[in-house]
Design a protein around this motif. Sequence first.
Motif, PDB file in Angstrom:
ATOM      1  N   UNK A 262       0.838  -1.206   0.000  1.00  0.00           N
ATOM      2  CA  UNK A 262       0.000   0.000   0.000  1.00  0.00           C
ATOM      3  C   UNK A 262       0.873   1.256   0.000  1.00  0.00           C
ATOM      4  N   UNK A 263       1.943   1.240   0.796  1.00  0.00           N
ATOM      5  CA  UNK A 263       2.832   2.407   0.815  1.00  0.00           C
ATOM      6  C   UNK A 263       3.566   2.588  -0.513  1.00  0.00           C
ATOM      7  N   UNK A 264       3.889   1.472  -1.163  1.00  0.00           N
ATOM      8  CA  UNK A 264       4.506   1.568  -2.488  1.00  0.00           C
ATOM      9  C   UNK A 264       3.517   2.187  -3.479  1.00  0.00           C
ATOM     10  N   UNK A 265       2.256   1.748  -3.387  1.00  0.00           N
ATOM     11  CA  UNK A 265       1.232   2.285  -4.283  1.00  0.00           C
ATOM     12  C   UNK A 265       1.071   3.784  -4.081  1.00  0.00           C
ATOM     13  N   UNK A 266       1.103   4.237  -2.827  1.00  0.00           N
ATOM     14  CA  UNK A 266       0.889   5.662  -2.576  1.00  0.00           C
ATOM     15  C   UNK A 266       2.105   6.472  -3.058  1.00  0.00           C
TER      16      UNK A 266
ATOM     17  N   UNK B 163       6.758  11.228   3.077  1.00  0.00           N
ATOM     18  CA  UNK B 163       7.077  11.448   4.489  1.00  0.00           C
ATOM     19  C   UNK B 163       5.842  12.004   5.212  1.00  0.00           C
ATOM     20  N   UNK B 164       5.115  12.909   4.543  1.00  0.00           N
ATOM     21  CA  UNK B 164       3.906  13.473   5.137  1.00  0.00           C
ATOM     22  C   UNK B 164       2.836  12.430   5.392  1.00  0.00           C
ATOM     23  N   UNK B 165       2.591  11.578   4.396  1.00  0.00           N
ATOM     24  CA  UNK B 165       1.565  10.536   4.539  1.00  0.00           C
ATOM     25  C   UNK B 165       1.962   9.573   5.657  1.00  0.00           C
ATOM     26  N   UNK B 166       3.236   9.177   5.644  1.00  0.00           N
ATOM     27  CA  UNK B 166       3.745   8.235   6.649  1.00  0.00           C
ATOM     28  C   UNK B 166       3.541   8.788   8.054  1.00  0.00           C
TER      29      UNK B 166
ATOM     30  N   UNK C  20      10.849  15.294  -6.080  1.00  0.00           N
ATOM     31  CA  UNK C  20      10.881  16.049  -4.822  1.00  0.00           C
ATOM     32  C   UNK C  20       9.520  15.999  -4.133  1.00  0.00           C
ATOM     33  N   UNK C  21       8.451  16.164  -4.917  1.00  0.00           N
ATOM     34  CA  UNK C  21       7.097  16.131  -4.346  1.00  0.00           C
ATOM     35  C   UNK C  21       6.810  14.740  -3.773  1.00  0.00           C
ATOM     36  N   UNK C  22       7.298  13.701  -4.461  1.00  0.00           N
ATOM     37  CA  UNK C  22       7.088  12.331  -3.991  1.00  0.00           C
ATOM     38  C   UNK C  22       7.717  12.130  -2.616  1.00  0.00           C
ATOM     39  N   UNK C  23       8.959  12.596  -2.483  1.00  0.00           N
ATOM     40  CA  UNK C  23       9.676  12.430  -1.214  1.00  0.00           C
ATOM     41  C   UNK C  23       8.932  13.155  -0.088  1.00  0.00           C
ATOM     42  N   UNK C  24       8.591  14.414  -0.324  1.00  0.00           N
ATOM     43  CA  UNK C  24       7.915  15.209   0.705  1.00  0.00           C
ATOM     44  C   UNK C  24       6.546  14.617   1.028  1.00  0.00           C
TER      45      UNK C  24
END
Lengths: 279, 289
Positions: free
Chosen positions: B150-154, B181-184, B174-178
């Motif tokens: 699920x985390x890979x999908x997000x 971390x936010x979702x996590x 860059x947006x993916x990284x930020x």
Amino acid sequence: MDEGSAALVAAGLGKRYRRGWALRGCAVAVPRGRIAALVGPNGAGKSTLMALATGLLRPTEGTVAVRGKPGFLAQGKPLYQGFTVEEVLHAGRALNPDWDDAYARRLVAEAEVPLGARIRTLSGGQRTRVALAVALGRRPEVLLLDEPLADLDPLARQEVMGALLAEVAEQGTTVLLSSHVIADLDGICDHLLLLSGGRVQLAGDVEELLAEHRLLIGPRELDVPAAAVVERRETGRQSTVLVRGLEPPDDAQAHEPTLEELALGYLRAGRTSGREVAA
Amino acid sequence: MTWVAWRQQRLLTLVSLALVALVGAGMAALWADLSSVLPADPAVLDERYGDLLGYVPFVMLAMPVLLGMFAGAPVFAREFEQGTHVFGLTQSIGRTRWWATKLLVAGLPVTVAMALLGLLNAKALGPLSSILTSRLQTPMFESQGYVLGAYTAVAFALGATAGLVVRSTLGAMAITLAGYVGVLAAVANLGRPHYAGTEYSASGAVEPGAWRVEIGYLDAQGATTTFAGQKCGETPIAQCLLDQGVAGRFARYHPVSQFWEFQGAESGIVVLVVGVLVAVSAWAVRRVH
């Protein structure tokens, strides 16, 4: 013009980007079976008109319709850089149910492009021939080509145009071809669409348009009715005047303009009014 | 379109799957090694695997976002950078099919592979739950079970959608990284404590591997009270507790048996976020030209 027989029709067509209107109040009717030149300076709205016709862009106002199966070659001839020529043909087949594989392969073979070569390794001329083969592989009835000759040397231009003309003449395909190098289109196109500042400045059958116009060269004080003047330039003691629908006066030399002289005359004349639209 | 999408993404997908397989081989070796010593005392496990547990969960936390950045972000962004989206969008197939096929062909293999790795990790890391942190807590929770998929999908959806909106691979990365971390952080802190009811421990002690979410003090009547340690001064701590009327401790905790219930709840929430991102992407693709 009879719009019923037109292959590409636009009415009141306009497109506004954030920076302003790229195209406005555009009325176009390209008759079926013609090779139409879409001419205008950079930023005239040529690519916008093409993108609207292919459905890539949606008009802000007005309508545009391609009547018949479209084929499109975008500016810069985008193809997947890492694909081989063979794979590009495979992609064409996969993306188009009405793909004519034998025909597309014949076009690539005629261009003598090796099937195993990657797109990024091809010369500009070869890449254009492959892109053209993919555009024609769908057997389009209306072919839209956006600056297909832009990055080619003169020899490659001639070869590409030769290959294109041979195919469309045989199929009766309607072609709309944009270019900012008007000399390339002289003797090839039989219909003219001149855009400037987002508006259609001149449109019609090339032969008729050329026959209606005269380029007058005479003394500086040459008297020409203002209503007939398209554009007037004065150099030294001499006047060069492009006129429409006027019997040449006795004190001037007159000749039928070339396509380039005609187009440049209108483009120079349209510059002032064009700025107002673009602003 | 499936063939074209596969051909475009082939290299990235194969490299991604090879990476997952490599990590999977390591985890399989760990599982085999662990099976040979089980059952064992927690102290023995700590001695043997403590160092490994110091970094393995962080590798697992990093893998989804790496896949999102390197396999997800370029899916659409690279098309814009090379102008090839114009080619794809002017063929006979429609815009929606172009978009959906690219998304599925690129996203599904890595998501499934990571979910499988998560199930393997649950075998290999599950028995080690008692030695460092609970397997219900970050980073052990995200490291195992299908929530890894699920985390890979997000992360992938973040990368692909950002690429479609900003049209640059680097920006999308860059947006993916930020975003990841936010979702996590948001899911772990705001969501996870509430997936299931807590157990109450009147002694303050909890079973091994449990996640203690609350500890407090009780007075002689069994009611909760507070204890101000800073007021003790020189008084011994046991005496100080008595002086302030503290008679015992209590704890609230999630038992480790709630693990799969937690996996289901968290995967559900993350998949919901994926759904929102896909909806944004579906809206963005209509504006593409």
